[in-house]
Design an enzyme around this catalytic site. Structure first.
Site, PDB file in Angstrom:
ATOM      1  N   GLY A  13      -1.606  10.081  -0.293  1.00 35.41           N
ATOM      2  CA  GLY A  13      -2.289  10.132  -1.590  1.00 35.41           C
ATOM      3  C   GLY A  13      -1.820  11.334  -2.392  1.00 35.41           C
ATOM      4  O   GLY A  13      -2.566  11.924  -3.175  1.00 35.41           O
ATOM      5  N   ARG A  43       2.269   5.165  -5.377  1.00 38.49           N
ATOM      6  CA  ARG A  43       3.051   5.284  -6.608  1.00 38.49           C
ATOM      7  C   ARG A  43       4.165   6.311  -6.433  1.00 38.49           C
ATOM      8  O   ARG A  43       4.047   7.221  -5.615  1.00 38.49           O
ATOM      9  CB  ARG A  43       2.164   5.774  -7.768  1.00 38.49           C
ATOM     10  CG  ARG A  43       1.257   4.725  -8.323  1.00 38.49           C
ATOM     11  CD  ARG A  43       0.101   5.366  -9.045  1.00 38.49           C
ATOM     12  NE  ARG A  43      -0.689   6.183  -8.113  1.00 38.49           N
ATOM     13  CZ  ARG A  43      -1.755   6.874  -8.442  1.00 38.49           C
ATOM     14  NH1 ARG A  43      -2.174   6.895  -9.673  1.00 38.49           N
ATOM     15  NH2 ARG A  43      -2.411   7.574  -7.536  1.00 38.49           N
ATOM     16  N   TYR A 160     -17.665   2.868  -0.540  1.00 40.48           N
ATOM     17  CA  TYR A 160     -16.884   4.099  -0.395  1.00 40.48           C
ATOM     18  C   TYR A 160     -17.601   5.088   0.545  1.00 40.48           C
ATOM     19  O   TYR A 160     -16.980   5.696   1.420  1.00 40.48           O
ATOM     20  CB  TYR A 160     -16.700   4.698  -1.786  1.00 40.48           C
ATOM     21  CG  TYR A 160     -16.058   6.048  -1.853  1.00 40.48           C
ATOM     22  CD1 TYR A 160     -14.689   6.214  -1.698  1.00 40.48           C
ATOM     23  CD2 TYR A 160     -16.825   7.190  -2.123  1.00 40.48           C
ATOM     24  CE1 TYR A 160     -14.101   7.465  -1.801  1.00 40.48           C
ATOM     25  CE2 TYR A 160     -16.247   8.442  -2.229  1.00 40.48           C
ATOM     26  CZ  TYR A 160     -14.889   8.579  -2.065  1.00 40.48           C
ATOM     27  OH  TYR A 160     -14.317   9.822  -2.170  1.00 40.48           O
TER      28      TYR A 160
HETATM   29  N1  SER Z   1     -15.740  11.944  -6.690  1.00 35.87           N
HETATM   30  C1  SER Z   1     -15.923  10.841  -5.786  1.00 35.87           C
HETATM   31  C2  SER Z   1     -16.357   9.635  -6.481  1.00 35.87           C
HETATM   32  O1  SER Z   1     -16.992   9.761  -7.492  1.00 35.87           O
HETATM   33  C3  SER Z   1     -16.959  11.195  -4.760  1.00 35.87           C
HETATM   34  O2  SER Z   1     -16.302  11.536  -3.602  1.00 35.87           O
HETATM   35  O3  SER Z   1     -16.094   8.575  -6.028  1.00 35.87           O
END
Ligand code: SER
Length: 361
Positions: A13, A43, A160
């Site tokens: 990344g 990328r 996430y």
């Molecule tokens: N900054 C991140 C997000 O908003 C949080 O880890 O997904």
């Protein structure tokens, strides 16, 4: 065996926001005799980042063949696994997020363990986790909670967040328990170290696909002279820090003696502004800034599920973490001077910054 391969640090990344910051500090170590720096990103890296790496691979962290190639070419001693889909983007494609965020992490941990087997030493592995690993059940609990420690409220509301929590557990497994029953097991192939970062604000780049993005977006929009519609309520409060603090935290944790560490995953904390606190400082610096609040219910619910303040006492105790900035200091000493230069604009010197250095014009 491994003696013909060059020793290297691997960054995945690399062209993301955190990669930009980290490659600067790794390149500085490289210049004084540190290991080669190799980068992987989906990328092509831009020229300024590419120049900081010995070798850059364009490819997918889910691609086993790419990782096998790395294994053949380099003796990897450290991995900074930064590649991920952020929280807002992940909610639109949760299964893809799982493949990239968890599948990718599993591939990198496996690579680390195989590297350890081939060169005989533990591979140090950095994993940026997130406040998204938390899930406060409701606003009342969030406001009553005060500083949340690493073991509380770990019931994330987003894919996430689930992915980050899964990554933390996988890392702990590869560190302490990997292939527990195998006859040819090697003990402790991976030294996994992780930080649950708050929202990160960089003066150099803007994030994409995150839910804490309203902070950095607001300030970059004001500097660019663009109206900004904030997607959360003015009272929304989560922790933030600046990118240099995040990079300092990651490198400090990675350099800490293993014997000092009492856990794999640490909170770090700097400041916890509301969106309105943020807007007030942006308006002070850019009096013509147009900032409206137009909350998006979905993204609001994600921010509401993240703690307002995190308890970073373990990081302070074990590896000497301390923040560099208060919110006012972050604006006056870091964000505004660099952003003003970047966008070629002047900032108003605000009384609100009393005590902080005057801004460059
Ligand atoms: N900054 C991140 C997000 O908003 C949080 O880890 O997904």
């Amino acid at each position: 065996m491994g003696h013909q391969r060059a020793s290297a640090v691997l960054v995945t990344g690399a062209s993301g926001e955190m990669g930009h910051g980290l490659l600067g500090s790794l390149a500085a170590e490289r210049a004084v005799g540190g290991p080669a720096v190799i980068a992987v990103d989906i990328r092509e890296l831009d020229a300024s980042i590419r120049a900081k790496c010995d070798h850059a691979f364009v490819g997918d962290i889910c691609d086993h063949a790419l990782l096998e190639r790395l294994l053949a070419m380099y003796e990897i001693t450290e991995i900074y696994h930064l590649a991920a889909l952020l929280s807002t983007r992940s909610e639109f494609a949760p299964e893809t997020a799982h493949q990239v965020n968890v599948g990718g992490t599993l591939n990198l941990l496996h690579l680390a363990a195989e590297q350890a087997r081939s060169h005989g030493s533990t591979v140090r592995f950095f994993f940026p986790s997130s406040i998204a690993a938390y899930g406060m059940p409701d606003l009342k609990t969030k406001h009553a909670a005060r500083a949340v420690d690493e073991s509380s409220y770990c019931e994330p509301h987003t894919m996430y967040g689930c992915n980050k929590l899964a990554g933390e557990h996988l890392g702990r497994y590869y560190s302490a328990h990997y292939r527990k029953l195998a006859k040819d097991r090697i003990a402790h192939p991976v030294d996994f170290r992780s930080i649950r970062f708050p929202g990160i604000i960089s003066a150099d780049t803007v994030p994409s696909g995150g839910t804490s993005d309203y902070g950095p977006e607001m300030i970059h929009a004001a500097a660019a002279g663009t109206p900004y519609r904030c997607f959360v309520r003015p009272d929304s409060t989560i922790p933030f820090m600046t990118m240099p603090e995040a990079i300092e935290a990651a490198t400090r944790l990675m350099r800490a003696p293993a014997a000092r560490l009492t856990r794999c995953v640490y909170n770090v904390a700097s400041f916890s502004p509301s969106a309105e606190d943020f807007a007030a400082l942006v308006r002070d610096a850019f009096p013509n800034a147009q900032i409206d609040f137009d909350p998006d219910l979905g993204r609001q619910s994600i921010v509401d599920s993240w703690p307002a303040v995190c308890d970073d006492s373990a990081a302070r105790r074990d590896w000497g973490w301390k923040p560099t900035y208060t919110l006012d200091g972050a604006f006056a000493e870091y964000l505004l001077p660099i952003i003003a230069r970047r966008y070629g604009v002047r900032t108003a010197t605000a009384g609100r910054h009393a005590g902080a250095p005057r801004l460059e014009g």
